[in-house]
Design an enzyme around this catalytic site. Structure first.
Site, PDB file in Angstrom:
ATOM      1  N   ARG A  42       0.865  -1.185   0.000  1.00 20.13           N
ATOM      2  CA  ARG A  42       0.000   0.000   0.000  1.00 20.13           C
ATOM      3  C   ARG A  42       0.901   1.234   0.000  1.00 20.13           C
ATOM      4  O   ARG A  42       1.632   1.475   0.949  1.00 20.13           O
ATOM      5  CB  ARG A  42      -0.913  -0.017   1.231  1.00 20.13           C
ATOM      6  CG  ARG A  42      -1.925   1.110   1.237  1.00 20.13           C
ATOM      7  CD  ARG A  42      -3.061   0.841   2.197  1.00 20.13           C
ATOM      8  NE  ARG A  42      -2.660   0.851   3.595  1.00 20.13           N
ATOM      9  CZ  ARG A  42      -3.474   0.535   4.599  1.00 20.13           C
ATOM     10  NH1 ARG A  42      -4.713   0.142   4.360  1.00 20.13           N
ATOM     11  NH2 ARG A  42      -3.050   0.576   5.841  1.00 20.13           N
ATOM     12  N   SER A 111     -12.979  -3.892   0.430  1.00 17.08           N
ATOM     13  CA  SER A 111     -13.235  -3.446   1.797  1.00 17.08           C
ATOM     14  C   SER A 111     -14.744  -3.336   2.017  1.00 17.08           C
ATOM     15  O   SER A 111     -15.470  -2.869   1.134  1.00 17.08           O
ATOM     16  CB  SER A 111     -12.601  -2.074   2.046  1.00 17.08           C
ATOM     17  OG  SER A 111     -11.205  -2.139   1.899  1.00 17.08           O
ATOM     18  N   LYS A 140      -5.203   4.323   9.862  1.00 17.61           N
ATOM     19  CA  LYS A 140      -6.254   4.862   8.991  1.00 17.61           C
ATOM     20  C   LYS A 140      -7.243   5.611   9.879  1.00 17.61           C
ATOM     21  O   LYS A 140      -8.240   5.067  10.353  1.00 17.61           O
ATOM     22  CB  LYS A 140      -6.955   3.733   8.228  1.00 17.61           C
ATOM     23  CG  LYS A 140      -7.637   4.220   6.964  1.00 17.61           C
ATOM     24  CD  LYS A 140      -8.044   3.076   6.061  1.00 17.61           C
ATOM     25  CE  LYS A 140      -8.607   3.605   4.765  1.00 17.61           C
ATOM     26  NZ  LYS A 140      -9.089   2.533   3.880  1.00 17.61           N
TER      27      LYS A 140
END
Length: 215
Positions: A42, A111, A140
């Site tokens: 990521r 997700s 996050k």
């Protein structure tokens, strides 16, 4: 290459926040030596060329360990480096379009935070779901927390593997007992550790134990 359900057991997601003087490749290899069953890269800040070079290097490393290599969000890069799959969020490219671009033999993860999102993703052709945040997470900050009850309901409703994500640690993983998840996805619990291989090995054992108790 192992099947998707097996790959969800201990899903490691990279974050260069904790690189310090190490390379991402070195950190990923430590996680793989510790038993990580899937690696997702990521990156939000790298330029395209650097991202391509890094992804190619880590894809080769993952294949050496026979572990699936997933790229977060970037479908075109996943195609270019021949990654094993791509993971998309609710606001990213639709699953059907992702499938059209990467082909039928690649893994697509989506997700989900609700049962309806999970069902829709499965209907559209997702291979697995990442559900969370199951705990408060520092990686996050805008992530909505998903209750244990919702996580259980998603697991009991869909027929594709479900991996829990968000703030999971060695200390709190036991709280996921009874949810019927297929595995856990981790960022800081692995890559912020001073002993990545050892931490990964411990987390893998705990994830396996969680699944055995849920059977």
């Amino acid at each position: 290459m192992r099947n998707v359900k097996e790959a969800m057991c201990l899903y490691a997601i990279t974050d260069r926040t904790w690189l310090h003087k190490e390379t991402l490749k070195n950190q990923v290899e430590q996680a793989l030596k510790g038993g990580a069953t899937c690696i997702q890269i990521r990156e939000k800040e790298l330029d395209e060329k650097s991202f391509f070079n890094e992804a190619t290097e880590i894809r080769e490393l993952c294949h050496k360990y026979q572990v699936p290599f997933i790229i977060n969000d970037n479908v075109e890069l996943a195609r270019k480096v021949d990654a094993d799959g791509v993971h998309v969020g609710q606001s990213d490219m639709p699953v059907a379009e992702v499938r059209k671009r990467i082909g039928s033999n690649k893994i697509i993860g989506v997700s989900a935070q609700t049962v309806s999102q999970a069902v829709k993703a499965e209907e559209e052709g997702a291979d697995y779901l990442g559900v969370g945040a199951v705990f408060t997470t520092s990686t996050k900050l805008d992530a909505n927390q998903v209750s244990k009850e919702t996580l259980m309901e998603i697991c009991d409703t869909v027929h594709i593997p479900v991996v829990a994500i968000g703030g999971i640690t060695i200390e709190n993983i036991v709280e996921l007992k009874g949810t019927h998840i297929d595995g856990i996805a981790l960022v800081s619990a692995i890559f912020a550790s001073k002993h990545i291989e050892e931490s990964t090995r411990k987390l893998l054992a705990l994830s396996k134990q969680l699944q055995e108790e849920g059977e």
